[in-house]
Design an enzyme around this catalytic site. Structure first.
Site, PDB file in Angstrom:
ATOM      1  N   ASP A 181     -14.810  -2.676   6.790  1.00 54.07           N
ATOM      2  CA  ASP A 181     -13.357  -2.750   6.730  1.00 54.07           C
ATOM      3  C   ASP A 181     -12.824  -1.574   7.544  1.00 54.07           C
ATOM      4  O   ASP A 181     -12.920  -0.419   7.132  1.00 54.07           O
ATOM      5  CB  ASP A 181     -12.882  -2.677   5.276  1.00 54.07           C
ATOM      6  CG  ASP A 181     -11.382  -2.872   5.145  1.00 54.07           C
ATOM      7  OD1 ASP A 181     -10.653  -2.576   6.111  1.00 54.07           O
ATOM      8  OD2 ASP A 181     -10.923  -3.295   4.064  1.00 54.07           O
ATOM      9  N   LYS A 206      -1.438  -3.599   8.379  1.00 54.30           N
ATOM     10  CA  LYS A 206      -1.382  -2.150   8.416  1.00 54.30           C
ATOM     11  C   LYS A 206      -1.230  -1.643   9.858  1.00 54.30           C
ATOM     12  O   LYS A 206      -0.260  -1.941  10.503  1.00 54.30           O
ATOM     13  CB  LYS A 206      -2.624  -1.580   7.715  1.00 54.30           C
ATOM     14  CG  LYS A 206      -2.949  -2.245   6.359  1.00 54.30           C
ATOM     15  CD  LYS A 206      -1.816  -2.219   5.379  1.00 54.30           C
ATOM     16  CE  LYS A 206      -2.212  -2.579   3.952  1.00 54.30           C
ATOM     17  NZ  LYS A 206      -2.750  -3.922   3.755  1.00 54.30           N
TER      18      LYS A 206
END
Length: 388
Positions: A181, A206
């Site tokens: 991730d 994000k």
């Protein structure tokens, strides 16, 4: 430039130009928003460019997927309606009931909830392990059953660092895939596939999107066979983003490099300020020499990112008060946008892991440092922390 030439160019050039050539009819330099659900076929089964239905493929989405694959230096990219939708699609693509996954012992709360409440009910088990401890990860593997070793680096919210190259070797020795991730680092600061990882995961909500105006997720893989598996499940499950979401995410990706430099500049100023504040008992940031993962982070990251966590002397009451008093730092979940955010992980993003071995300290505050004027951010934190 041809796409082949672009693939060999620098990061910022690839972020802007990869995945799309100017429209041959109009010369449009930005991919149009193809707001269509279906496509005219040239005879039965005669697809133009492979497009038949926008769950399966959409040109706006194709452009974003190509750009993400390029900046992560992968074989193929896939985008989804959210980061968790991408994670679930990956698990369905690679695991079956009875299989096992090694997770970070301080994973993002949503990832833990997905495995603990959804994948476990489907028969996929998981074991937490400290990402900073290669031996602990190796010990958590169940030979013959572990299909994925899941890594966040830096982790959310404790900013632990995992050695991607070393953990890739551990996973591959066990016949498992290493999944990284890369949300906190972004493709600009770290390219896990070049260090041996098999899959990169992003919440593109994000840093990739970067403006807190779109929710999305992505997977990038470096193996053609795995890409075919993911492509099948992406279409079969159908958790894909619409073309406007893809357009916004792609627009954000084009400025990722310049934004990340400013995020990092501001974070370093914030860390320096917090380190000298008497109300702060610990500052957690991979760029600090005393951070246990500093050496590894220095080796595999370009810079140390815009995420900062810290603990306060007054315990949970002070942590909550700091969050409430901040004003330039907006109290809210998520991260990676141009605006600075502050949150209390124990009560907000990581409430789902309360009472488990992934529970985070209740005196912890997490900052997503934005790109505002740094002096304004420092003044806001000074007010929020209270009298010295």
């Amino acid at each position: 430039m041809t796409q082949n030439e672009i693939s060999k160019a620098g990061f910022e050039t690839r972020a802007i130009h990869a995945g799309y050539d100017p429209d041959p009819t109009t010369g449009a330099v930005i991919p149009p928003i193809y707001a269509t659900s279906t496509y005219k076929q040239d005879g039965v089964g005669g697809l133009r460019g492979g497009y038949e239905y926008s769950r399966s493929a959409n040109p706006t989405r194709t452009a974003l997927e190509g750009a993400l694959a390029s900046v992560e230096e992968g074989e193929r990219g896939f985008v989804f309606a959210s980061g968790l939708a991408g994670e679930d699609t990956l698990v369905r693509s690679t695991c079956r009931p009875g299989d096992h996954v090694v997770l970070p012992d301080d994973a993002y709360g949503g990832t833990y909830r997905l495995f603990d409440k959804v994948e476990q009910a489907w028969g996929v088990e998981h074991t937490p392990a400290a990402v900073s401890d290669v031996d602990a990860v190796r010990a958590a593997i169940r030979p013959g059953r572990t299909k994925l070793v899941w890594l966040e680096t830096p982790t959310n919210p404790l900013l632990n660092i995992g050695d991607i190259e070393a953990l890739a070797a551990v996973a591959h020795d066990a016949g498992a895939l290493l999944v990284v991730d890369n949300t906190f680092a972004s493709p600009y600061l770290q390219q896990p596939l070049t260090l041996g990882a098999d899959v990169v995961v992003h919440s593109t909500t994000k840093y990739v999107g970067g403006h807190s105006d779109v929710v999305g997720g992505a997977l990038v893989v470096r193996d053609h066979e795995l890409a075919e598996q993911v492509a099948f499940h992406q279409n079969a499950i159908g958790a894909v983003p619409g073309p406007f979401d893809c357009f916004l995410t792609h627009r954000g990706l084009k400025t990722l490099g310049v934004r990340m430099d400013r995020h990092c500049d501001n974070a370093e100023r914030v860390v320096e300020f917090l380190t000298g504040h008497p109300a702060v008992t610990q500052v957690i940031y991979p760029g600090l020499p005393e951070h246990p993962g500093h050496v590894v982070a220095s080796r595999q990251m370009k810079r140390y990112g815009g995420m900062v966590s810290f603990r306060v002397a007054g315990g949970v009451e002070q942590a909550l008060a700091v969050c409430e008093r901040a004003s330039v730092f907006t109290l809210g979940e998520s991260l990676g946008g141009v605006e600075s955010l502050i949150e209390h992980p124990g009560r907000m993003t990581h409430a789902s892991v309360a009472g488990t071995e992934l529970e985070v300290p209740d005196d912890l505050v997490r900052l997503s440092v934005g790109i505002e004027t740094a002096d304004d951010l420092l003044a806001d934190l000074d007010r929020a922390l209270g009298p010295r």
